[in-house]
Design a protein around this motif. Sequence first.
Motif: not given
Length: 773
Positions: A62, A73, A75-76, A78-80, A83, A108, A119, A276
């Motif tokens: 990214t 920002a 988001l992927t 992996q970042t989620l 969560r 994922t 993403a 976020d």
Amino acid sequence: MSAPATRPGAGRWIGRPLRRLEDQRFLRGQARYIGDLALPGMLHLVVVRSPHGHAHLGAVETRRALAAPGVVAVLTGQTLAGRVRSLPVAAQEGTAVAREAAHPILATDRVRYVGQPVAAIVALSRAAAEDALDLLEIAYEPLPAVVDPHQALRGEVQLHDGIADNVLARWRRAAGDVEGAFARAAHVVRQAFHIPRLAGAPIEPRGALAAYDPGTDLLTLWISAQDPHRPRAQLGRVLDRPEDRIRVIVPDVGGGFGVKGGLPPEAAAAAVAAMDLGRPVRWLEDRRENLQATYQGRGLDAEVAVAADADGRVLAVRARIVADSGAYLFPPTANMPVTTATLLTGAYAVPAAEVEVLGVATNKVPLGPYRGAGRPEAALIVERMMDLLAHEIGLDPVEIRRRNFIPPEAFPHRTPLGLTYDSGNYAQALDRALEVLEHDRWREEQRRTRAEGRLLGIGLAIYVERAAPQFWESAEVSVDPGGRVVVRTGSAAHGQGHETVFAQIAAEALGLEPGQVAVRQGDSAAVPRGIGTFGSRSTTTGGSAVLLSARKIREKASVIAAHLLEAAAEDIEWSDGALHVRGIPSRTVPWTHVAAAAYDPTKLPAGLEPGLHAVTYFALQGPVFPYGVYAAVVEIDRETGEVRILRFVAVDDAGRLVNPLLAEGQVIGSTVQGLGQTLLEEVVYDQAGQLQTSTFADYAMPRATHVPAIISAFLETPSPLNPLGAKGIGESGTIGTLPAVANAVADALRPLGIRHVDVPFTPPRLWKLISGR
């Protein structure tokens, strides 16, 4: 079309063809859609989608995208991770589902259909976000794709670990002596059906705007959806967040048709980004994304057999349905083919049935409800089988239906597939349709034209619709001290005319004008908890809740008026915005005075609580079953294969009609969509899972030239299950049109020895059949 008229036995407002009260703002361009909404500091989210039908997903780099101008920002999956949860999965009773196949918010480890969200880029403008799309470096390792559910069943390509045969949902039901019926049958008719997928294609694609207030810990989501409460519940599960910390607002919606019935994963991503970043985030999809990633409707294959005695009376039905479920289970995915299965005895007194349903994973966007949601498929199968049986035996298609109808005295009728039909008079509807069609005249015309070599066909079909699913709905009615009535409803409109219909119902109960009633909807913080608008349920459940709440208001207002007039409450009568003592018209009190007195304790009877306010959660005992008979006369051009509809008739029984003008509008709109499926529409993928119908240049929809004059008529067999006697009308045309035109096309082709043709009846497909190519 026919001229809408006041129905026999109509009240002052219920049964009146009132024009829509809400149309002024739409006609003047004053409606507010998601694309019209803007908040200070708003950011824009654009989704990066899989270009592959099936692939391992590696690293998502990214850094370059984050460094692009305007990008805030990325988001992927992996970042989620950790969560958010996947979207929830729902299933009808008796359905086994593979919950591990729930749809993730962002991919994922694997992508399983072209268009799957991988993403999301959040930027200061949509243009900045789109410019950064190509700067994301995503590692894909392509895998073999499978787009045919029958091939998927062999398990050569496994879409989900632990599901070797790719079956995501199973359902089976059997009742009666099916084996014995087929053993003793004088006639057995078999037919295979392929019903392709369709795109809902609303005028307004999907979209959402999320904002978060950390001071109150309140997440607000504006969304183009069919109701506020289902998206709120689903978002609560995805975020593991209490629903009282989520507010969902549905503004004006440019079409739903079932495909906006749930929470899109992209909307959940926008909600996470807003929380976020502490700034509002809006996501709007374009048309290509809509055709790629909005769930699609229909999509099944069926092997069907019908057993009948020598007189043509059906003894049993047996069917196996293989549904093309797509890559994951969205919340409603498993339910569409089950709805089809439960209706496979149609309007007929069938003593035995056995049906199996398999929902099979393929590398396509998941299946979901599209206007009709399983009922058009059932009607097509049932009514084509009745025509095939008639010709097998040598009976007229009209006669074979008469011999098998459930008689009026048999209601409520329990089918072998577990449904209880509430009311109906199918023979009456058939007689009316034949009369309006001028059936005998067209049969004579057919004999004449066949002698000339022309291909003219006559088809009819009767449908039975399972309506008003999830059997309850809410309504709150309140009156302010000036006499203004406000209805708050859990049903939210996306074109159906709720503001008019619900105002008519409340005005009828309270002896007022519909203009004195305001209808509020679509805001989870301002209306009572509800289910929403889908499945032809709004008037039946939501309207009944409005009626019962208004009756509570009427009862209390009568007590207040009686106190003011020094009379008994049972002697109070209502007329022309006033309440008076029965037999003494001079002893009267205006409605506005009663409303004002309700908030003045000095003018209330002892012990009566101030205010005029009532909430009702109305629940049905079970679904209601509107029905109808549709009939068509078609001619097929031998030289081009084009189908021309010469006459089209729709006779519907939706129980008691609140507004026949709006009911007819629903019939016409849904009939046009039914014609689209019948003549033109089909979602097509290639063997790699690439969508071939990704624009309106490729995905054909009906235009004005495809639509004949639609002659609409109504019968009214009230449902005993709700106080309005309503059954629903919103999906009738998509259900009845398909089998009626299919039977007409088959009838036109019969002299050529062609027994059956699957939809859509495009000119190239029919020309090849006619010419023997």
